[in-house]
Design an enzyme around this catalytic site. Structure first.
Site, PDB file in Angstrom:
ATOM      1  N   SER A  60       0.789  -1.237   0.000  1.00 38.25           N
ATOM      2  CA  SER A  60       0.000   0.000   0.000  1.00 38.25           C
ATOM      3  C   SER A  60       0.816   1.279   0.000  1.00 38.25           C
ATOM      4  CB  SER A  60      -0.953   0.016   1.206  1.00 38.25           C
ATOM      5  OG  SER A  60      -2.065  -0.818   0.968  1.00 38.25           O
ATOM      6  N   LYS A  63      -0.058   3.748  -2.628  1.00 39.91           N
ATOM      7  CA  LYS A  63      -1.069   4.800  -2.524  1.00 39.91           C
ATOM      8  C   LYS A  63      -0.453   6.197  -2.427  1.00 39.91           C
ATOM      9  CE  LYS A  63      -4.684   1.885  -0.503  1.00 39.91           C
ATOM     10  NZ  LYS A  63      -4.029   0.649  -0.057  1.00 39.91           N
ATOM     11  N   SER A 115      -5.604   3.632   4.558  1.00 40.95           N
ATOM     12  CA  SER A 115      -5.073   2.732   3.523  1.00 40.95           C
ATOM     13  C   SER A 115      -6.196   2.008   2.797  1.00 40.95           C
ATOM     14  CB  SER A 115      -4.089   1.725   4.131  1.00 40.95           C
ATOM     15  OG  SER A 115      -3.271   1.174   3.127  1.00 40.95           O
ATOM     16  N   LYS A 222       3.741   6.632   4.579  1.00 38.78           N
ATOM     17  CA  LYS A 222       2.745   5.600   4.272  1.00 38.78           C
ATOM     18  C   LYS A 222       3.250   4.209   4.644  1.00 38.78           C
ATOM     19  CE  LYS A 222      -1.186   4.152   2.699  1.00 38.78           C
ATOM     20  NZ  LYS A 222      -1.109   2.988   3.621  1.00 38.78           N
TER      21      LYS A 222
END
Length: 379
Positions: A60, A63, A115, A222
């Protein structure tokens, strides 16, 4: 001749690779990650690396790219209606349901804090019309940033055979993304209250990034996890004017590893202060004979036991009027090995109008020419 050319090219490539790792090659730090990199944001100078150029799934942390594309689209205030297609995705979610009303801004919060894979799908379809078209945008953006060993296949980061990056490429992406003030504000939020649904109602999203609470100076960026990728983390932290980006891929002890790497980085990277900030430029025909100029921002440089060279390219004089924030040149900063560290524009500090006497003289001169022309015609 061909053999000699090949030898020269191989030598140049070797020099480039040595320069990239010049400050990282002798560093021994015990971490659990399969791949890792630590660099100075802005200059992208590598301080530490471990298999940093090995292609791996990045979960993720993908993202980051989806979010920065959404932000740069200029459509954050746009409100959409969620479709079944947008929610038809497995994994983590921000809780979207078909027919919910949600803004693109809230989708970005949903990607960077919760997320949400649903948020990533909704963003992709909203911005590009389909996930495939959005993935194409992601790969184009990756090339622009310089992510030469990256290929995106999903907007969310779910595993796919052709979805991969490297620790170094993800650090480049993180460094690029935090240049955007809106992205930085969102990714550094420990939580946020958003308003969506059918009908919309307020709810709180919580950031999965624990570094925001446990590391002094942490500002994002992130987290990520799948069974295939393992734990992935892209972090950023700032102290005393130095911004560092740290990336670990497949790291079972990522929180502690990032603390360890960031501590090491702040121990050797110091803010660069010994540079010329202010300049003086002559003004022709102005109310003042000169104008003060300055660097538009602080250079993004971490000193690593070496000298920094500053080169200035600026106009020697300008014609009035000049406006505040007019760009009149730029300054470049180089590391000791000749690598460009940063380029900063030079701008005017305040408005300077034309000299009234000079202006009247110009007008009088123009009128005299016109009268002379008129007299010649009459004659």
């Amino acid at each position: 001749m061909r053999k000699e050319i090949r030898i020269i090219l191989l030598s140049l490539i070797t020099i480039l690779l040595l320069n990239v790792g010049a400050y990282a090659e002798d560093v021994q730090i015990d971490i659990s990650a399969s791949s890792a990199v630590l660099l100075v944001s802005g200059s992208n100078k590598v301080l530490f690396e471990k298999s940093a150029y090995e292609k791996r799934p990045m979960a993720s942390t993908t993202k980051i790219m989806s979010s920065i594309i959404a932000i740069e689209s200029g459509r954050l205030d746009e409100e959409i209606t969620v479709t079944q297609e947008m929610t038809a995705v497995e994994g983590t979610s921000m809780g979207l349901l078909p027919n919910d009303r949600v803004s693109v801004s809230e989708l970005v919060y949903g990607m960077l804090l919760s997320s949400g894979n649903d948020a990533a799908n909704a963003t992709a379809i909203t911005i590009a019309g389909s996930t495939d078209a959005f993935v194409s945008m992601m790969n184009d953006k990756a090339k622009q940033i310089g992510m030469l060993s990256t290929h995106f296949a999903t907007p969310s980061g779910l595993d796919a055979d052709d979805h991969y990056s490297t620790a170094y490429d993800m650090a480049l992406l993180g460094s690029y993304a935090i240049e955007n003030e809106q992205f930085l504000e969102i990714c550094s939020s420990s939580s946020a209250v958003v308003d969506y649904g059918n009908p919309p109602y307020k709810r709180r999203l919580t950031n999965h990034n624990k570094l925001l609470k446990i590391y002094d100076g942490a500002i994002g960026i992130k987290t990520g996890f799948t069974k295939k990728s393992g734990r992935c983390l892209v972090s950023a932290a700032e102290r005393d004017g130095v911004m560092l980006i740290c990336v670990t891929l497949n790291d079972a002890d990522d929180w502690n590893d990032h603390k360890k790497l960031l501590d090491y980085g702040f121990g050797i990277a110091k803010r660069y202060d010994n540079y010329q900030r202010d300049f003086l430029i002559g003004i022709v025909g102005g109310k003042e004979a000169s104008a003060n100029a300055q660097l538009q921002r602080t250079p993004k440089i971490g000193i690593l036991n070496g000298q920094i060279t500053q080169k200035v390219y600026i106009e020697h004089f300008l014609y009035a009027p000049v406006k505040k924030n007019d760009v009149v040149g730029y300054s470049q900063f180089y590391y000791q090995n000749g690598t460009l560290a940063d380029t900063v524009p030079i701008i005017i500090k305040s408005d300077i109008g034309q000299n009234e006497y000079e202006e009247k003289a110009k007008i009088s001169f123009i009128y005299s020419i016109l009268r002379k022309i008129k007299g010649e015609k009459d004659g």
